[in-house]
Write a protein that holds these residues in place. Sequence first.
Motif, PDB file in Angstrom:
ATOM      1  N   LEU A 125       0.826  -1.167   0.047  1.00 54.68           N
ATOM      2  CA  LEU A 125      -0.033   0.054  -0.004  1.00 54.68           C
ATOM      3  C   LEU A 125       0.852   1.241  -0.028  1.00 54.68           C
ATOM      4  O   LEU A 125       1.859   1.377   0.893  1.00 54.68           O
ATOM      5  CB  LEU A 125      -0.875  -0.033   1.215  1.00 54.68           C
ATOM      6  N   GLY A 126       0.481   2.238  -0.696  1.00 58.80           N
ATOM      7  CA  GLY A 126       1.373   3.519  -0.842  1.00 58.80           C
ATOM      8  C   GLY A 126       1.299   4.082   0.771  1.00 58.80           C
ATOM      9  O   GLY A 126       2.110   4.922   0.810  1.00 58.80           O
ATOM     10  N   TYR A 127       0.465   4.209   1.574  1.00 60.90           N
ATOM     11  CA  TYR A 127       0.426   4.638   2.609  1.00 60.90           C
ATOM     12  C   TYR A 127       0.792   3.686   3.899  1.00 60.90           C
ATOM     13  O   TYR A 127       1.016   4.281   4.844  1.00 60.90           O
ATOM     14  CB  TYR A 127      -0.778   5.266   2.947  1.00 60.90           C
ATOM     15  N   GLY A 128       0.907   2.518   3.791  1.00 60.98           N
ATOM     16  CA  GLY A 128       1.440   1.548   4.751  1.00 60.98           C
ATOM     17  C   GLY A 128       0.068   1.223   5.575  1.00 60.98           C
ATOM     18  O   GLY A 128      -0.557   0.388   5.454  1.00 60.98           O
ATOM     19  N   ASN A 129       0.229   2.326   6.579  1.00 61.76           N
ATOM     20  CA  ASN A 129      -1.087   2.036   7.508  1.00 61.76           C
ATOM     21  C   ASN A 129      -1.184   3.587   8.216  1.00 61.76           C
ATOM     22  O   ASN A 129      -0.553   4.418   7.785  1.00 61.76           O
ATOM     23  CB  ASN A 129      -0.908   1.009   8.438  1.00 61.76           C
TER      24      ASN A 129
END
Length: 207
Positions: A125-129
Amino acid sequence: MPRDLTFYTNPLSRGRMVRWMLEEVGASYDVEMISYDGALKSPEYLAINPMGKVPAIRHGDVVVTETAAICAYLADAFPESGLAPAPDARAAYYRWLFFAAGPLEAATWNKIVGFEANPEQEAGLGYGNLDTVLNALEGVLKSNSYLAGDRFSAADLYVGAHLNLDLNLFKTVDRRPAFVEYTSRLTAREAFKRAGALDDALAAAQS
């Protein structure tokens, strides 16, 4: 620079962010209210935005969609507003505009719809979490009043609008002191208040 500017919106949408931007730049504009009863997917509106989403603007012969792009475009189209740094000082400005359009919005909306990634999925994911996203934003706001220099810019408007909704409407973001102080300062701006009053009146007229 063309004079005619049309704003396609619905007051129950991200159009509120663009309305705020329009009020900040002091532009004269017409409003086209796009209802959710089918008008979004009408051939006429799909010619403006094939995604069938609001907001959008038409400035002369130019159509701009995507909220962050509209904010950046208006800052450039109305340079007297001072809402974009000089071209050679825009690194942080671009960084945080795209940060909000990408990681911040994706992470918060995934929380709203109930999507939770496992650690393996987070790697892709581009944002991680969400915590990673919020920690990055908190880090810059702890030591800076604004995101792209020493004064308010379109990056602050866009990030601040997201944070304000996430804190106070969707409740997807922790009420960290840096976030509360930042959004409180931005929402005290006269243009924000004017924009909110205009959208509230538009919503009331449609109900």
